[in-house]
Motif scaffolding. Structure first.
Motif, PDB file in Angstrom:
ATOM      1  N   ASN A   7      31.799 -34.424 -28.046  1.00  9.56           N
ATOM      2  CA  ASN A   7      31.379 -35.697 -28.542  1.00  9.56           C
ATOM      3  C   ASN A   7      32.097 -36.767 -29.308  1.00  9.56           C
ATOM      4  O   ASN A   7      32.910 -36.361 -30.090  1.00  9.56           O
ATOM      5  CB  ASN A   7      29.906 -35.517 -29.310  1.00  9.56           C
ATOM      6  N   VAL A   8      31.891 -37.777 -28.918  1.00 11.16           N
ATOM      7  CA  VAL A   8      32.710 -39.059 -29.608  1.00 11.16           C
ATOM      8  C   VAL A   8      32.422 -39.084 -30.995  1.00 11.16           C
ATOM      9  O   VAL A   8      31.165 -38.897 -31.265  1.00 11.16           O
ATOM     10  CB  VAL A   8      32.361 -40.227 -28.933  1.00 11.16           C
ATOM     11  N   VAL A   9      33.359 -39.427 -31.943  1.00  5.86           N
ATOM     12  CA  VAL A   9      32.956 -39.460 -33.378  1.00  5.86           C
ATOM     13  C   VAL A   9      33.582 -40.983 -33.696  1.00  5.86           C
ATOM     14  O   VAL A   9      34.391 -41.441 -32.895  1.00  5.86           O
ATOM     15  CB  VAL A   9      33.597 -38.347 -34.143  1.00  5.86           C
ATOM     16  N   THR A  10      33.286 -41.672 -35.018  1.00 13.98           N
ATOM     17  CA  THR A  10      33.940 -42.860 -35.369  1.00 13.98           C
ATOM     18  C   THR A  10      35.458 -42.812 -35.383  1.00 13.98           C
ATOM     19  O   THR A  10      36.067 -43.835 -34.914  1.00 13.98           O
ATOM     20  CB  THR A  10      33.389 -43.113 -36.593  1.00 13.98           C
ATOM     21  N   GLU A  11      36.072 -41.761 -35.597  1.00 17.12           N
ATOM     22  CA  GLU A  11      37.373 -41.735 -35.681  1.00 17.12           C
ATOM     23  C   GLU A  11      37.964 -41.851 -34.239  1.00 17.12           C
ATOM     24  O   GLU A  11      39.336 -41.999 -33.940  1.00 17.12           O
ATOM     25  CB  GLU A  11      38.060 -40.405 -36.231  1.00 17.12           C
ATOM     26  N   GLU A  63      31.512 -38.579 -24.342  1.00 18.48           N
ATOM     27  CA  GLU A  63      32.357 -37.685 -24.944  1.00 18.48           C
ATOM     28  C   GLU A  63      33.718 -37.922 -24.408  1.00 18.48           C
ATOM     29  O   GLU A  63      34.201 -38.795 -23.596  1.00 18.48           O
ATOM     30  CB  GLU A  63      32.054 -36.220 -23.845  1.00 18.48           C
ATOM     31  N   ILE A  64      34.522 -37.324 -25.279  1.00 18.67           N
ATOM     32  CA  ILE A  64      36.211 -37.552 -24.970  1.00 18.67           C
ATOM     33  C   ILE A  64      36.539 -36.376 -23.860  1.00 18.67           C
ATOM     34  O   ILE A  64      36.125 -35.090 -24.200  1.00 18.67           O
ATOM     35  CB  ILE A  64      37.100 -37.229 -26.290  1.00 18.67           C
ATOM     36  N   ILE A  65      37.403 -36.409 -22.930  1.00 19.95           N
ATOM     37  CA  ILE A  65      37.821 -35.558 -22.154  1.00 19.95           C
ATOM     38  C   ILE A  65      39.200 -35.069 -22.808  1.00 19.95           C
ATOM     39  O   ILE A  65      39.943 -36.092 -22.844  1.00 19.95           O
ATOM     40  CB  ILE A  65      37.933 -35.987 -20.880  1.00 19.95           C
ATOM     41  N   ARG A  74      37.458 -40.365 -21.107  1.00 14.02           N
ATOM     42  CA  ARG A  74      36.008 -40.296 -21.467  1.00 14.02           C
ATOM     43  C   ARG A  74      35.011 -40.239 -20.546  1.00 14.02           C
ATOM     44  O   ARG A  74      35.185 -40.771 -19.533  1.00 14.02           O
ATOM     45  CB  ARG A  74      35.701 -41.603 -22.655  1.00 14.02           C
ATOM     46  N   VAL A  75      33.869 -39.736 -20.730  1.00 16.32           N
ATOM     47  CA  VAL A  75      32.792 -40.028 -19.973  1.00 16.32           C
ATOM     48  C   VAL A  75      31.511 -39.996 -20.682  1.00 16.32           C
ATOM     49  O   VAL A  75      31.136 -39.437 -21.766  1.00 16.32           O
ATOM     50  CB  VAL A  75      32.682 -38.308 -18.960  1.00 16.32           C
ATOM     51  N   MET A  76      30.876 -40.818 -20.213  1.00 14.03           N
ATOM     52  CA  MET A  76      29.395 -41.209 -20.713  1.00 14.03           C
ATOM     53  C   MET A  76      28.290 -41.150 -19.675  1.00 14.03           C
ATOM     54  O   MET A  76      28.438 -41.757 -18.492  1.00 14.03           O
ATOM     55  CB  MET A  76      29.522 -42.869 -21.255  1.00 14.03           C
ATOM     56  N   THR A  77      27.161 -40.361 -20.052  1.00 16.40           N
ATOM     57  CA  THR A  77      26.230 -40.174 -19.146  1.00 16.40           C
ATOM     58  C   THR A  77      24.629 -40.258 -20.068  1.00 16.40           C
ATOM     59  O   THR A  77      24.571 -40.327 -20.937  1.00 16.40           O
ATOM     60  CB  THR A  77      26.264 -38.431 -18.731  1.00 16.40           C
ATOM     61  N   GLU A  78      23.716 -40.510 -19.229  1.00 15.69           N
ATOM     62  CA  GLU A  78      22.252 -40.422 -19.755  1.00 15.69           C
ATOM     63  C   GLU A  78      21.498 -39.660 -18.648  1.00 15.69           C
ATOM     64  O   GLU A  78      21.554 -39.954 -17.576  1.00 15.69           O
ATOM     65  CB  GLU A  78      21.897 -41.811 -19.964  1.00 15.69           C
ATOM     66  N   ILE A  89      33.059 -43.433 -16.546  1.00 18.39           N
ATOM     67  CA  ILE A  89      34.305 -42.525 -16.648  1.00 18.39           C
ATOM     68  C   ILE A  89      35.608 -42.948 -16.825  1.00 18.39           C
ATOM     69  O   ILE A  89      35.763 -44.062 -15.808  1.00 18.39           O
ATOM     70  CB  ILE A  89      34.035 -41.150 -15.816  1.00 18.39           C
ATOM     71  N   SER A  90      36.610 -42.662 -17.450  1.00 20.55           N
ATOM     72  CA  SER A  90      37.592 -43.487 -17.575  1.00 20.55           C
ATOM     73  C   SER A  90      38.649 -42.457 -17.922  1.00 20.55           C
ATOM     74  O   SER A  90      38.509 -41.596 -18.701  1.00 20.55           O
ATOM     75  CB  SER A  90      37.650 -44.551 -18.824  1.00 20.55           C
TER      76      SER A  90
END
Length: 162
Positions: A7-11, A63-65, A74-78, A89-90
């Motif tokens: 999971n992505v965090v602020t950092e 999420e970071i890959i 990164r990948v972002m899903t819902e 997805i990038s």
């Protein structure tokens, strides 16, 4: 090829901005901007995209890959019901074309299949990733210029009716 996600965090903001810039810098290359102006414009656009995604997809999983311990994308899903919507997805440029995007897509498709669901996405009409999506079994459901809506079904409705 082993990929991990977390999971992505602020950092992660600095990495996410770097990643965003690699995917969008070419769009602004024709503007007569010096590097500082270009970076400021890209950062403004990055922040706007981040706010837009947060507002439009408040339940998204971001999420970071990782590959071999290094962040590569990164990948972002819902998830809504039995549908997984691929928001974004990038991958960093030197990790594109190596099968990582395909691996992430196949994992999403496998997750959808366990729910007898689908995966949906939107892609810019001229984005080369469209060909990847088509190779992975996605088909066009709607054209909403400048985007194309695409879908992958983990089951065949005709077979289901028999």
């Amino acid at each position: 090829m082993i990929l991990q996600t977390r999971n992505v965090v602020t950092e992660d903001d600095a990495f996410l901005f770097e990643l965003y810039a690699t995917t969008r810098k070419h769009e602004f290359s024709m503007l007569a901007l010096d590097e500082q102006q270009l970076q400021a414009l890209l950062y403004m656009q990055f922040e706007a995209q981040k706010r837009s995604y947060q507002n439009k997809f408040p339940q998204a999983k971001h999420e970071i890959i990782y590959h071999e311990g290094l962040p590569i994308g990164r990948v972002m899903t819902e998830i809504k019901g039995r549908n997984i919507h691929l928001i974004d997805i990038s991958l960093l440029p030197n990790h594109r074309g190596k099968g990582y995007g395909t691996k992430i897509l196949k994992q999403l498709q496998s997750n959808a299949a366990t729910q007898r669901g689908s995966v949906t996405l939107h892609v810019l009409q001229e984005n080369p990733a469209r060909h990847l999506y088509e190779r992975c079994g996605f088909y066009v459901t709607e054209e909403i210029a400048p985007y194309i809506a695409m879908r992958f079904e983990s089951f065949n409705e005709e077979v289901e009716r028999r």
